[in-house]
Design a protein around this motif. Structure first.
Motif, PDB file in Angstrom:
ATOM      1  N   LEU A  54       0.749  -1.058   0.489  1.00  0.00           N
ATOM      2  CA  LEU A  54      -0.197  -0.192  -0.230  1.00  0.00           C
ATOM      3  C   LEU A  54       0.801   1.255   0.085  1.00  0.00           C
ATOM      4  CD1 LEU A  54      -2.310  -1.138   2.714  1.00  0.00           C
ATOM      5  CD2 LEU A  54      -3.219  -0.855   0.135  1.00  0.00           C
ATOM      6  N   TYR A  55       1.620   0.940   0.402  1.00  0.00           N
ATOM      7  CA  TYR A  55       2.612   2.110   0.740  1.00  0.00           C
ATOM      8  C   TYR A  55       3.550   2.701  -1.283  1.00  0.00           C
ATOM      9  CZ  TYR A  55       7.705   4.909   1.451  1.00  0.00           C
ATOM     10  OH  TYR A  55       8.088   5.472   1.134  1.00  0.00           O
ATOM     11  N   LEU A  56       3.680   1.395  -1.461  1.00  0.00           N
ATOM     12  CA  LEU A  56       4.416   2.108  -2.927  1.00  0.00           C
ATOM     13  C   LEU A  56       3.488   2.326  -3.778  1.00  0.00           C
ATOM     14  CD1 LEU A  56       6.758  -2.027  -2.845  1.00  0.00           C
ATOM     15  CD2 LEU A  56       7.146   0.319  -2.602  1.00  0.00           C
ATOM     16  N   MET A  57       1.962   2.220  -3.379  1.00  0.00           N
ATOM     17  CA  MET A  57       1.033   2.752  -3.732  1.00  0.00           C
ATOM     18  C   MET A  57       0.865   4.334  -4.709  1.00  0.00           C
ATOM     19  SD  MET A  57      -2.219   0.576  -3.210  1.00  0.00           S
ATOM     20  CE  MET A  57      -3.597   1.973  -4.164  1.00  0.00           C
ATOM     21  N   GLY A  58       2.146   4.938  -3.767  1.00  0.00           N
ATOM     22  CA  GLY A  58       2.769   6.165  -3.390  1.00  0.00           C
ATOM     23  C   GLY A  58       1.450   7.094  -2.832  1.00  0.00           C
ATOM     24  N   SER A  59       0.316   7.974  -3.245  1.00  0.00           N
ATOM     25  CA  SER A  59      -0.536   9.211  -2.359  1.00  0.00           C
ATOM     26  C   SER A  59      -1.934   8.854  -2.077  1.00  0.00           C
ATOM     27  CB  SER A  59      -0.186  10.484  -2.994  1.00  0.00           C
ATOM     28  OG  SER A  59      -0.243  10.464  -4.203  1.00  0.00           O
ATOM     29  N   GLU A  60      -2.049   7.877  -3.339  1.00  0.00           N
ATOM     30  CA  GLU A  60      -3.565   7.411  -3.322  1.00  0.00           C
ATOM     31  C   GLU A  60      -4.622   7.435  -1.465  1.00  0.00           C
ATOM     32  OE1 GLU A  60      -6.903   4.127  -4.958  1.00  0.00           O
ATOM     33  OE2 GLU A  60      -5.142   4.628  -6.482  1.00  0.00           O
ATOM     34  N   ARG A  61      -5.122   8.033  -2.094  1.00  0.00           N
ATOM     35  CA  ARG A  61      -5.923   7.520   0.497  1.00  0.00           C
ATOM     36  C   ARG A  61      -7.542   7.581  -0.116  1.00  0.00           C
ATOM     37  NH1 ARG A  61      -1.777   7.404   0.914  1.00  0.00           N
ATOM     38  NH2 ARG A  61      -0.148   8.271   1.968  1.00  0.00           N
ATOM     39  N   SER A  62      -7.772   6.403  -1.501  1.00  0.00           N
ATOM     40  CA  SER A  62      -9.229   6.146  -1.736  1.00  0.00           C
ATOM     41  C   SER A  62      -9.653   5.172  -0.497  1.00  0.00           C
ATOM     42  CB  SER A  62      -9.514   5.549  -2.658  1.00  0.00           C
ATOM     43  OG  SER A  62      -9.221   4.419  -2.951  1.00  0.00           O
ATOM     44  N   TYR A  63     -10.647   4.633  -0.729  1.00  0.00           N
ATOM     45  CA  TYR A  63     -11.930   3.928   0.445  1.00  0.00           C
ATOM     46  C   TYR A  63     -11.670   2.868   0.279  1.00  0.00           C
ATOM     47  CZ  TYR A  63     -13.695   7.817   3.209  1.00  0.00           C
ATOM     48  OH  TYR A  63     -14.447   8.499   3.655  1.00  0.00           O
ATOM     49  N   ARG A  64     -10.733   2.855  -0.489  1.00  0.00           N
ATOM     50  CA  ARG A  64     -10.059   1.288  -0.570  1.00  0.00           C
ATOM     51  C   ARG A  64      -8.280   0.744  -0.600  1.00  0.00           C
ATOM     52  NH1 ARG A  64      -7.617   0.165  -6.955  1.00  0.00           N
ATOM     53  NH2 ARG A  64      -6.262   1.976  -7.325  1.00  0.00           N
ATOM     54  N   VAL A  65      -8.254   1.881  -0.163  1.00  0.00           N
ATOM     55  CA  VAL A  65      -6.462   1.301   0.565  1.00  0.00           C
ATOM     56  C   VAL A  65      -7.043   1.630   1.715  1.00  0.00           C
ATOM     57  CG1 VAL A  65      -4.588   2.747   0.705  1.00  0.00           C
ATOM     58  CG2 VAL A  65      -5.945   2.559  -2.128  1.00  0.00           C
ATOM     59  N   ILE A  66      -7.393   2.421   2.544  1.00  0.00           N
ATOM     60  CA  ILE A  66      -8.361   3.030   3.442  1.00  0.00           C
ATOM     61  C   ILE A  66      -8.969   1.530   4.335  1.00  0.00           C
ATOM     62  CG2 ILE A  66      -9.450   4.106   5.321  1.00  0.00           C
ATOM     63  CD1 ILE A  66      -9.200   6.317   3.297  1.00  0.00           C
ATOM     64  N   GLU A  67      -9.680   0.981   3.997  1.00  0.00           N
ATOM     65  CA  GLU A  67      -9.974  -0.407   4.033  1.00  0.00           C
ATOM     66  C   GLU A  67      -9.554  -1.539   4.395  1.00  0.00           C
ATOM     67  OE1 GLU A  67     -13.760  -0.959   2.134  1.00  0.00           O
ATOM     68  OE2 GLU A  67     -14.585   1.319   3.022  1.00  0.00           O
ATOM     69  N   VAL A  68      -8.437  -1.513   3.293  1.00  0.00           N
ATOM     70  CA  VAL A  68      -7.325  -2.434   3.102  1.00  0.00           C
ATOM     71  C   VAL A  68      -6.259  -2.525   4.126  1.00  0.00           C
ATOM     72  CG1 VAL A  68      -6.145  -4.073   1.855  1.00  0.00           C
ATOM     73  CG2 VAL A  68      -7.748  -3.448   1.501  1.00  0.00           C
ATOM     74  N   LYS A  69      -6.316  -1.208   4.657  1.00  0.00           N
ATOM     75  CA  LYS A  69      -4.978  -0.833   5.847  1.00  0.00           C
ATOM     76  C   LYS A  69      -5.446  -1.139   6.939  1.00  0.00           C
ATOM     77  CE  LYS A  69      -1.763   2.790   6.874  1.00  0.00           C
ATOM     78  NZ  LYS A  69      -1.349   4.334   7.173  1.00  0.00           N
ATOM     79  N   MET A  70      -6.940  -1.323   7.307  1.00  0.00           N
ATOM     80  CA  MET A  70      -7.455  -0.975   8.189  1.00  0.00           C
ATOM     81  C   MET A  70      -7.485  -2.774   8.619  1.00  0.00           C
ATOM     82  SD  MET A  70     -10.620   1.807   8.454  1.00  0.00           S
ATOM     83  CE  MET A  70     -11.217   1.374  10.339  1.00  0.00           C
ATOM     84  N   LEU A  71      -7.743  -3.256   8.082  1.00  0.00           N
ATOM     85  CA  LEU A  71      -8.284  -4.769   8.112  1.00  0.00           C
ATOM     86  C   LEU A  71      -6.460  -5.391   8.110  1.00  0.00           C
ATOM     87  CD1 LEU A  71      -9.932  -6.018   4.446  1.00  0.00           C
ATOM     88  CD2 LEU A  71     -10.208  -5.654   7.119  1.00  0.00           C
ATOM     89  N   ALA A  72      -5.780  -4.963   7.621  1.00  0.00           N
ATOM     90  CA  ALA A  72      -3.949  -5.310   8.423  1.00  0.00           C
ATOM     91  C   ALA A  72      -3.756  -4.328   8.887  1.00  0.00           C
ATOM     92  CB  ALA A  72      -3.165  -4.638   6.927  1.00  0.00           C
ATOM     93  N   LEU A  73      -4.195  -3.842   9.437  1.00  0.00           N
ATOM     94  CA  LEU A  73      -3.540  -3.285  11.188  1.00  0.00           C
ATOM     95  C   LEU A  73      -4.514  -4.015  12.279  1.00  0.00           C
ATOM     96  CD1 LEU A  73      -3.637   0.744   9.897  1.00  0.00           C
ATOM     97  CD2 LEU A  73      -2.328  -0.604  11.097  1.00  0.00           C
ATOM     98  N   THR A  74      -5.590  -4.498  11.634  1.00  0.00           N
ATOM     99  CA  THR A  74      -6.413  -4.764  12.895  1.00  0.00           C
ATOM    100  C   THR A  74      -6.019  -6.946  12.597  1.00  0.00           C
ATOM    101  OG1 THR A  74      -8.584  -4.044  12.263  1.00  0.00           O
ATOM    102  CG2 THR A  74      -8.913  -6.446  12.897  1.00  0.00           C
ATOM    103  N   SER A  75      -5.391  -7.553  12.220  1.00  0.00           N
ATOM    104  CA  SER A  75      -4.295  -8.479  12.217  1.00  0.00           C
ATOM    105  C   SER A  75      -3.307  -7.968  13.283  1.00  0.00           C
ATOM    106  CB  SER A  75      -4.156  -9.080  10.293  1.00  0.00           C
ATOM    107  OG  SER A  75      -3.485 -10.194  11.188  1.00  0.00           O
ATOM    108  N   LEU A  76      -2.067  -7.001  12.824  1.00  0.00           N
ATOM    109  CA  LEU A  76      -1.601  -6.819  13.453  1.00  0.00           C
ATOM    110  C   LEU A  76      -1.799  -5.844  14.776  1.00  0.00           C
ATOM    111  CD1 LEU A  76       0.249  -4.423  10.227  1.00  0.00           C
ATOM    112  CD2 LEU A  76       0.898  -7.119  12.097  1.00  0.00           C
ATOM    113  N   LYS A  77      -2.717  -6.287  15.241  1.00  0.00           N
ATOM    114  CA  LYS A  77      -3.035  -5.676  16.445  1.00  0.00           C
ATOM    115  C   LYS A  77      -2.648  -4.371  17.080  1.00  0.00           C
ATOM    116  CE  LYS A  77      -1.824  -9.561  18.647  1.00  0.00           C
ATOM    117  NZ  LYS A  77      -2.220 -10.358  19.457  1.00  0.00           N
ATOM    118  N   ASN A  78      -2.652  -3.297  15.477  1.00  0.00           N
ATOM    119  CA  ASN A  78      -1.996  -2.169  15.767  1.00  0.00           C
ATOM    120  C   ASN A  78      -3.104  -0.855  15.916  1.00  0.00           C
ATOM    121  OD1 ASN A  78      -1.109   0.389  15.106  1.00  0.00           O
ATOM    122  ND2 ASN A  78       0.117  -0.171  14.216  1.00  0.00           N
TER     123      ASN A  78
END
Length: 211
Positions: A54-78
């Motif tokens: 997601l970081y390599l995607m660059g500056s895109e901050r669409s909800y598709r990126v936000i939601e996938v990031k939230m799922l990854a952070l949930t798995s990491l308990k961040n």
């Protein structure tokens, strides 16, 4: 696409990496490429790799990126980064639901696999009980106790060969097996908890789309 559909996520990621020259792609296509890799990483239970893609995607901050990031952070308990995302990108009813979800997730007590193993090292069956399996813990304790009684009885009646072959073998099997099983149960307990909260998060995010 077919490999991802049938659950061959690792093969799909390898194929995507091998057939695409990333440097030759336009920025918009490159972003889609890294997003696909992020999704595949998430599906393969590689949340850190997902965040990197997601970081390599660059500056895109669409909800598709936000939601996938939230799922990854949930798995990491961040919890900290999850709270930042929720407060920065959501409002109204959805913000309230996500905040309640996060508050609940923060209070969840996960099991420590190493502690479970230590408990079963100290008292056979305690680790399984700690991991939420009282019946299995009781069974493990009974098997270990029975093995000790069996060894003690055979030693008392001077059946030394039986004592130190069959008896000690049974004890070692039940004792070592119980310790390993404690780690497995604690790990499974944690994974099931994370899955439950991930499903709850997905339901909240999908509710917004359905409105």
């Amino acid at each position: 696409g077919i490999l991802k559909t049938i659950g061959e996520f690792e093969k799909a990621a390898l194929l995507l990496n091998s057939e695409v020259n990333v440097n030759s792609l336009p920025d918009t296509i490159k972003a889609d490429y890294y997003f696909e890799l992020a999704l595949l990483s998430l599906l393969m239970d590689q949340p850190q790799q997902c965040l990197f893609n997601l970081y390599l995607m660059g500056s895109e901050r669409s909800y598709r990126v936000i939601e996938v990031k939230m799922l990854a952070l949930t798995s990491l308990k961040n919890h900290k980064d999850l709270e930042t995302i929720i407060n920065s990108n959501y409002n109204g009813n959805q913000h309230e639901m996500l905040s309640e979800w996060l508050k609940s997730y923060q209070t969840v007590k996960f099991k420590d696999p190493l502690r479970a193993e230590w408990y079963s090292t100290f008292i056979p069956g305690w680790g399984q009980t700690y991991a939420g399996e009282f019946g299995e813990g009781l069974t493990s304790f009974a098997l270990n106790a029975g093995s000790l009684v069996f060894m003690g009885y055979n030693f008392w009646v001077t059946r030394y060969i039986t004592t130190f072959t069959l008896g000690s073998g049974l004890l070692e099997k039940f004792y070592s097996g119980g310790r390993r099983r404690s780690v497995i149960l604690a790990t499974e307990y944690n994974e099931n908890l994370k899955k439950d909260y991930t499903v709850k998060l997905i339901n909240i995010l999908n509710k917004k789309r359905g409105e």
